[in-house]
Design a protein around this motif. Sequence first.
Motif, PDB file in Angstrom:
ATOM      1  N   HIS A  79      -4.682  -0.257  -5.660  1.00 36.89           N
ATOM      2  CA  HIS A  79      -5.355  -1.526  -5.929  1.00 36.89           C
ATOM      3  C   HIS A  79      -4.513  -2.696  -5.412  1.00 36.89           C
ATOM      4  CE1 HIS A  79      -8.119   0.027  -9.398  1.00 36.89           C
ATOM      5  NE2 HIS A  79      -8.369   0.591  -8.236  1.00 36.89           N
ATOM      6  N   ARG A  80      -3.194  -2.647  -5.620  1.00 40.89           N
ATOM      7  CA  ARG A  80      -2.302  -3.707  -5.125  1.00 40.89           C
ATOM      8  C   ARG A  80      -2.343  -3.782  -3.599  1.00 40.89           C
ATOM      9  NH1 ARG A  80       1.223  -1.901  -9.033  1.00 40.89           N
ATOM     10  NH2 ARG A  80       2.439  -0.763  -7.484  1.00 40.89           N
ATOM     11  N   ALA A  81      -2.324  -2.627  -2.937  1.00 41.04           N
ATOM     12  CA  ALA A  81      -2.363  -2.595  -1.469  1.00 41.04           C
ATOM     13  C   ALA A  81      -3.674  -3.183  -0.945  1.00 41.04           C
ATOM     14  CB  ALA A  81      -2.169  -1.171  -0.957  1.00 41.04           C
ATOM     15  N   LEU A  82      -4.776  -2.861  -1.589  1.00 45.65           N
ATOM     16  CA  LEU A  82      -6.065  -3.424  -1.190  1.00 45.65           C
ATOM     17  C   LEU A  82      -6.078  -4.935  -1.387  1.00 45.65           C
ATOM     18  CD1 LEU A  82      -8.463  -0.720  -2.660  1.00 45.65           C
ATOM     19  CD2 LEU A  82      -8.136  -1.244  -0.231  1.00 45.65           C
ATOM     20  N   ALA A  83      -5.547  -5.399  -2.515  1.00 42.80           N
ATOM     21  CA  ALA A  83      -5.496  -6.838  -2.793  1.00 42.80           C
ATOM     22  C   ALA A  83      -4.611  -7.557  -1.781  1.00 42.80           C
ATOM     23  CB  ALA A  83      -4.993  -7.087  -4.218  1.00 42.80           C
ATOM     24  N   GLU A  84      -3.497  -6.958  -1.410  1.00 44.12           N
ATOM     25  CA  GLU A  84      -2.611  -7.560  -0.413  1.00 44.12           C
ATOM     26  C   GLU A  84      -3.305  -7.645   0.950  1.00 44.12           C
ATOM     27  OE1 GLU A  84       1.101  -5.430  -0.376  1.00 44.12           O
ATOM     28  OE2 GLU A  84       1.440  -5.864  -2.500  1.00 44.12           O
ATOM     29  N   GLY A  85      -4.033  -6.592   1.306  1.00 46.64           N
ATOM     30  CA  GLY A  85      -4.780  -6.618   2.561  1.00 46.64           C
ATOM     31  C   GLY A  85      -5.837  -7.702   2.577  1.00 46.64           C
ATOM     32  N   ALA A  86      -6.498  -7.901   1.433  1.00 46.59           N
ATOM     33  CA  ALA A  86      -7.500  -8.969   1.345  1.00 46.59           C
ATOM     34  C   ALA A  86      -6.830 -10.335   1.429  1.00 46.59           C
ATOM     35  CB  ALA A  86      -8.287  -8.828   0.048  1.00 46.59           C
ATOM     36  N   LYS A  87      -5.684 -10.465   0.790  1.00 44.94           N
ATOM     37  CA  LYS A  87      -4.971 -11.747   0.781  1.00 44.94           C
ATOM     38  C   LYS A  87      -4.463 -12.112   2.176  1.00 44.94           C
ATOM     39  CE  LYS A  87      -1.259 -14.228  -1.522  1.00 44.94           C
ATOM     40  NZ  LYS A  87      -0.207 -14.162  -2.515  1.00 44.94           N
ATOM     41  N   ASP A  88      -3.963 -11.122   2.912  1.00 40.52           N
ATOM     42  CA  ASP A  88      -3.432 -11.437   4.248  1.00 40.52           C
ATOM     43  C   ASP A  88      -4.507 -11.402   5.345  1.00 40.52           C
ATOM     44  OD1 ASP A  88      -3.779  -8.771   5.132  1.00 40.52           O
ATOM     45  OD2 ASP A  88      -1.677  -8.256   4.892  1.00 40.52           O
ATOM     46  N   GLY A  89      -5.749 -11.126   4.963  1.00 39.23           N
ATOM     47  CA  GLY A  89      -6.854 -11.201   5.908  1.00 39.23           C
ATOM     48  C   GLY A  89      -7.110  -9.959   6.733  1.00 39.23           C
ATOM     49  N   THR A  90      -6.433  -8.844   6.423  1.00 43.23           N
ATOM     50  CA  THR A  90      -6.670  -7.621   7.192  1.00 43.23           C
ATOM     51  C   THR A  90      -7.787  -6.764   6.598  1.00 43.23           C
ATOM     52  OG1 THR A  90      -4.919  -6.460   5.999  1.00 43.23           O
ATOM     53  CG2 THR A  90      -4.311  -7.515   8.081  1.00 43.23           C
ATOM     54  N   LEU A  91      -8.173  -7.050   5.357  1.00 44.67           N
ATOM     55  CA  LEU A  91      -9.267  -6.334   4.705  1.00 44.67           C
ATOM     56  C   LEU A  91     -10.250  -7.318   4.096  1.00 44.67           C
ATOM     57  CD1 LEU A  91      -7.451  -3.559   2.634  1.00 44.67           C
ATOM     58  CD2 LEU A  91      -8.765  -3.236   4.718  1.00 44.67           C
ATOM     59  N   GLU A  92     -11.493  -6.924   4.070  1.00 41.74           N
ATOM     60  CA  GLU A  92     -12.515  -7.662   3.340  1.00 41.74           C
ATOM     61  C   GLU A  92     -12.914  -6.781   2.157  1.00 41.74           C
ATOM     62  OE1 GLU A  92     -17.085  -9.295   3.873  1.00 41.74           O
ATOM     63  OE2 GLU A  92     -16.206  -8.026   5.420  1.00 41.74           O
ATOM     64  N   LEU A  93     -12.826  -7.324   0.964  1.00 39.95           N
ATOM     65  CA  LEU A  93     -13.244  -6.618  -0.243  1.00 39.95           C
ATOM     66  C   LEU A  93     -14.450  -7.347  -0.829  1.00 39.95           C
ATOM     67  CD1 LEU A  93      -9.797  -5.987  -1.994  1.00 39.95           C
ATOM     68  CD2 LEU A  93     -11.112  -4.402  -0.588  1.00 39.95           C
ATOM     69  N   ARG A  94     -15.490  -6.587  -1.134  1.00 39.04           N
ATOM     70  CA  ARG A  94     -16.690  -7.187  -1.713  1.00 39.04           C
ATOM     71  C   ARG A  94     -17.225  -6.292  -2.812  1.00 39.04           C
ATOM     72  NH1 ARG A  94     -21.042  -8.285   2.681  1.00 39.04           N
ATOM     73  NH2 ARG A  94     -20.231  -6.385   3.586  1.00 39.04           N
ATOM     74  N   PRO A  95     -17.944  -6.908  -3.749  1.00 40.18           N
ATOM     75  CA  PRO A  95     -18.593  -6.086  -4.767  1.00 40.18           C
ATOM     76  C   PRO A  95     -19.827  -5.392  -4.196  1.00 40.18           C
ATOM     77  CG  PRO A  95     -19.060  -8.400  -5.161  1.00 40.18           C
ATOM     78  CD  PRO A  95     -18.115  -8.325  -3.986  1.00 40.18           C
ATOM     79  N   GLU A  96     -20.184  -4.290  -4.790  1.00 43.09           N
ATOM     80  CA  GLU A  96     -21.428  -3.595  -4.461  1.00 43.09           C
ATOM     81  C   GLU A  96     -22.569  -4.500  -4.911  1.00 43.09           C
ATOM     82  OE1 GLU A  96     -23.442  -1.080  -2.616  1.00 43.09           O
ATOM     83  OE2 GLU A  96     -21.464  -0.295  -2.958  1.00 43.09           O
ATOM     84  N   ALA A  97     -23.768  -4.233  -4.460  1.00 43.97           N
ATOM     85  CA  ALA A  97     -24.926  -5.030  -4.866  1.00 43.97           C
ATOM     86  C   ALA A  97     -25.080  -5.021  -6.390  1.00 43.97           C
ATOM     87  CB  ALA A  97     -26.183  -4.508  -4.200  1.00 43.97           C
ATOM     88  N   GLY A  98     -24.615  -3.984  -7.021  1.00 44.42           N
ATOM     89  CA  GLY A  98     -24.659  -3.889  -8.476  1.00 44.42           C
ATOM     90  C   GLY A  98     -23.871  -2.685  -8.927  1.00 44.42           C
ATOM     91  N   ALA A  99     -23.117  -2.843  -9.994  1.00 49.67           N
ATOM     92  CA  ALA A  99     -22.291  -1.747 -10.498  1.00 49.67           C
ATOM     93  C   ALA A  99     -23.139  -0.561 -10.938  1.00 49.67           C
ATOM     94  CB  ALA A  99     -21.406  -2.231 -11.648  1.00 49.67           C
ATOM     95  N   GLU A 100     -24.419  -0.799 -11.204  1.00 49.23           N
ATOM     96  CA  GLU A 100     -25.275   0.303 -11.634  1.00 49.23           C
ATOM     97  C   GLU A 100     -25.478   1.343 -10.540  1.00 49.23           C
ATOM     98  OE1 GLU A 100     -27.978  -2.956 -10.073  1.00 49.23           O
ATOM     99  OE2 GLU A 100     -26.318  -2.900 -11.473  1.00 49.23           O
ATOM    100  N   PHE A 101     -25.102   1.010  -9.296  1.00 44.48           N
ATOM    101  CA  PHE A 101     -25.228   1.965  -8.202  1.00 44.48           C
ATOM    102  C   PHE A 101     -24.036   2.907  -8.113  1.00 44.48           C
ATOM    103  CE2 PHE A 101     -27.774  -1.710  -6.632  1.00 44.48           C
ATOM    104  CZ  PHE A 101     -29.008  -1.103  -6.734  1.00 44.48           C
TER     105      PHE A 101
END
Length: 59
Positions: free
Chosen positions: A11-33
């Motif tokens: 989770h930390r690695a993903l957050a760091e990637g999002a912070k430095d612009g190498t990853l885009e993290l987005r929520p699913e259309a809905g957690a029910e999926f």
Amino acid sequence: MSSRLPLDAIHRALAEGAKDGTLELRPEAGAEFLKPEDVPLCPPGPRGTVLSYARRVSP
């Protein structure tokens, strides 16, 4: 010996990637999926969202 990384490290690695612009993290259309057993695998987002989509961003 296990070669698995702890979930919080992933989770930390993903957050760091999002912070430095190498990853885009987005929520699913809905957690029910998501399957209930998959929700803890996803990093937490703002306001209790679950970030279940990750995409590498080109430099």
